[in-house]
Design a protein around this motif. Structure first.
Motif, PDB file in Angstrom:
ATOM      1  N   MET A   1     114.777   4.765 -59.901  1.00  0.00           N
ATOM      2  CA  MET A   1     116.254   5.404 -59.500  1.00  0.00           C
ATOM      3  C   MET A   1     116.187   5.873 -58.248  1.00  0.00           C
ATOM      4  SD  MET A   1     119.260   6.064 -60.799  1.00  0.00           S
ATOM      5  CE  MET A   1     119.303   5.399 -62.343  1.00  0.00           C
ATOM      6  N   THR A   2     117.472   5.817 -57.558  1.00  0.00           N
ATOM      7  CA  THR A   2     117.727   5.994 -56.154  1.00  0.00           C
ATOM      8  C   THR A   2     118.698   7.383 -56.254  1.00  0.00           C
ATOM      9  OG1 THR A   2     117.751   3.950 -55.529  1.00  0.00           O
ATOM     10  CG2 THR A   2     118.414   5.526 -53.751  1.00  0.00           C
ATOM     11  N   ALA A   3     118.428   8.558 -55.563  1.00  0.00           N
ATOM     12  CA  ALA A   3     119.593   9.471 -55.615  1.00  0.00           C
ATOM     13  C   ALA A   3     120.606   9.345 -54.652  1.00  0.00           C
ATOM     14  CB  ALA A   3     118.435  10.630 -55.106  1.00  0.00           C
ATOM     15  N   THR A   4     121.677  10.225 -54.985  1.00  0.00           N
ATOM     16  CA  THR A   4     122.806  10.057 -54.169  1.00  0.00           C
ATOM     17  C   THR A   4     122.574  10.972 -53.178  1.00  0.00           C
ATOM     18  OG1 THR A   4     124.385   9.246 -55.859  1.00  0.00           O
ATOM     19  CG2 THR A   4     125.279  10.431 -53.739  1.00  0.00           C
ATOM     20  N   VAL A   5     122.170  10.715 -51.606  1.00  0.00           N
ATOM     21  CA  VAL A   5     121.973  11.739 -50.847  1.00  0.00           C
ATOM     22  C   VAL A   5     123.263  12.232 -50.260  1.00  0.00           C
ATOM     23  CG1 VAL A   5     120.711  12.019 -48.671  1.00  0.00           C
ATOM     24  CG2 VAL A   5     119.734  10.219 -50.492  1.00  0.00           C
TER      25      VAL A   5
ATOM     26  N   GLY B   1     125.758  16.776 -45.045  1.00  0.00           N
ATOM     27  CA  GLY B   1     125.783  18.530 -44.928  1.00  0.00           C
ATOM     28  C   GLY B   1     124.862  19.029 -45.844  1.00  0.00           C
ATOM     29  N   HIS B   2     125.701  19.912 -46.667  1.00  0.00           N
ATOM     30  CA  HIS B   2     125.037  20.828 -47.788  1.00  0.00           C
ATOM     31  C   HIS B   2     125.519  20.476 -49.306  1.00  0.00           C
ATOM     32  CE1 HIS B   2     122.548  22.810 -44.833  1.00  0.00           C
ATOM     33  NE2 HIS B   2     123.360  23.036 -44.178  1.00  0.00           N
ATOM     34  N   GLN B   3     125.849  19.337 -49.479  1.00  0.00           N
ATOM     35  CA  GLN B   3     126.349  19.000 -50.643  1.00  0.00           C
ATOM     36  C   GLN B   3     125.100  18.691 -51.470  1.00  0.00           C
ATOM     37  OE1 GLN B   3     129.683  16.459 -50.794  1.00  0.00           O
ATOM     38  NE2 GLN B   3     130.644  17.930 -49.257  1.00  0.00           N
ATOM     39  N   PRO B   4     125.122  18.857 -52.826  1.00  0.00           N
ATOM     40  CA  PRO B   4     123.972  18.353 -53.661  1.00  0.00           C
ATOM     41  C   PRO B   4     123.795  16.968 -53.846  1.00  0.00           C
ATOM     42  CG  PRO B   4     125.786  19.253 -55.249  1.00  0.00           C
ATOM     43  CD  PRO B   4     126.267  19.448 -53.767  1.00  0.00           C
TER      44      PRO B   4
ATOM     45  N   ARG C   1     122.480  13.651 -62.772  1.00  0.00           N
ATOM     46  CA  ARG C   1     122.301  15.195 -62.667  1.00  0.00           C
ATOM     47  C   ARG C   1     122.225  15.594 -61.331  1.00  0.00           C
ATOM     48  NH1 ARG C   1     116.973  15.340 -66.627  1.00  0.00           N
ATOM     49  NH2 ARG C   1     116.574  16.913 -65.072  1.00  0.00           N
ATOM     50  N   VAL C   2     122.928  16.936 -61.057  1.00  0.00           N
ATOM     51  CA  VAL C   2     122.671  17.474 -59.802  1.00  0.00           C
ATOM     52  C   VAL C   2     121.375  17.967 -59.694  1.00  0.00           C
ATOM     53  CG1 VAL C   2     123.524  19.404 -58.556  1.00  0.00           C
ATOM     54  CG2 VAL C   2     125.198  18.059 -60.092  1.00  0.00           C
ATOM     55  N   VAL C   3     120.877  17.619 -58.317  1.00  0.00           N
ATOM     56  CA  VAL C   3     119.617  18.131 -57.953  1.00  0.00           C
ATOM     57  C   VAL C   3     119.765  19.318 -57.199  1.00  0.00           C
ATOM     58  CG1 VAL C   3     117.360  17.658 -56.925  1.00  0.00           C
ATOM     59  CG2 VAL C   3     118.637  15.828 -58.131  1.00  0.00           C
TER      60      VAL C   3
ATOM     61  N   GLY D   1     112.960   9.029 -53.271  1.00  0.00           N
ATOM     62  CA  GLY D   1     112.087   9.031 -54.444  1.00  0.00           C
ATOM     63  C   GLY D   1     112.659   9.916 -55.611  1.00  0.00           C
ATOM     64  N   SER D   2     112.051  10.580 -56.421  1.00  0.00           N
ATOM     65  CA  SER D   2     112.623  11.264 -57.768  1.00  0.00           C
ATOM     66  C   SER D   2     112.383  12.801 -57.417  1.00  0.00           C
ATOM     67  CB  SER D   2     111.849  10.963 -58.664  1.00  0.00           C
ATOM     68  OG  SER D   2     110.417  11.101 -58.805  1.00  0.00           O
ATOM     69  N   PRO D   3     113.071  13.632 -57.876  1.00  0.00           N
ATOM     70  CA  PRO D   3     113.144  15.030 -57.651  1.00  0.00           C
ATOM     71  C   PRO D   3     111.775  15.609 -58.614  1.00  0.00           C
ATOM     72  CG  PRO D   3     115.127  14.615 -59.122  1.00  0.00           C
ATOM     73  CD  PRO D   3     114.414  13.194 -58.731  1.00  0.00           C
ATOM     74  N   ARG D   4     111.050  16.475 -57.870  1.00  0.00           N
ATOM     75  CA  ARG D   4     110.032  17.177 -58.787  1.00  0.00           C
ATOM     76  C   ARG D   4     110.570  18.487 -58.879  1.00  0.00           C
ATOM     77  NH1 ARG D   4     105.262  16.450 -54.306  1.00  0.00           N
ATOM     78  NH2 ARG D   4     106.806  17.639 -53.223  1.00  0.00           N
ATOM     79  N   TRP D   5     111.190  18.791 -60.191  1.00  0.00           N
ATOM     80  CA  TRP D   5     111.971  19.654 -60.729  1.00  0.00           C
ATOM     81  C   TRP D   5     111.251  21.073 -60.556  1.00  0.00           C
ATOM     82  CZ3 TRP D   5     116.912  18.478 -61.053  1.00  0.00           C
ATOM     83  CH2 TRP D   5     117.031  16.978 -61.264  1.00  0.00           C
TER      84      TRP D   5
END
Length: 106
Positions: free
Chosen positions: A1-5, A8-11, A17-19, A70-74
């Motif tokens: 799964m790819t993140a929406t990068v 600036g400073h937007q999540p 899910r918001v990271v 990659g994926s978030p390491r929560w």
């Protein structure tokens, strides 16, 4: 799964899910030990940058890799992104200013 990068400073978003901004990503690795040495005065990097220490001269971990890759390491916090909101007294997710306290102190 790819993140929406974010720009600036937007999540960032991952699997709808918001990271939080301070979250570490699987593509980011700790590279502190590569240049770390101990002297009689404490821990140092062989070539320190001003960003390696905070205003109290505390040495922070170095990382390499990309935000949002990659994926978030929560459960892991990214050291530089953890410092950023704390320095500017902003909340962790979107870097928006914290709400001010009511004048009556409650």
């Amino acid at each position: 799964m790819t993140a929406t990068v974010p720009t600036g400073h937007q999540p960032a978003w991952w699997e709808r899910r918001v990271v939080p901004y301070v979250t570490s990503w699987s593509s980011e690795e700790d590279i502190s030990a590569q240049d770390l040495f101990i002297s009689q005065h404490g821990l140092y990097y062989t070539e320190e940058d001003p960003q390696d220490r905070d205003k109290h001269r505390v040495l922070w971990r170095r990382t390499a890799g990309g935000y949002g890759l990659g994926s978030p390491r929560w459960r892991a916090l990214h050291p530089q992104r953890q410092r950023h909101p704390a320095r500017r007294q902003r909340e962790r997710c979107a870097l928006t200013p914290l709400p001010s306290r009511p004048s009556n102190g409650t």
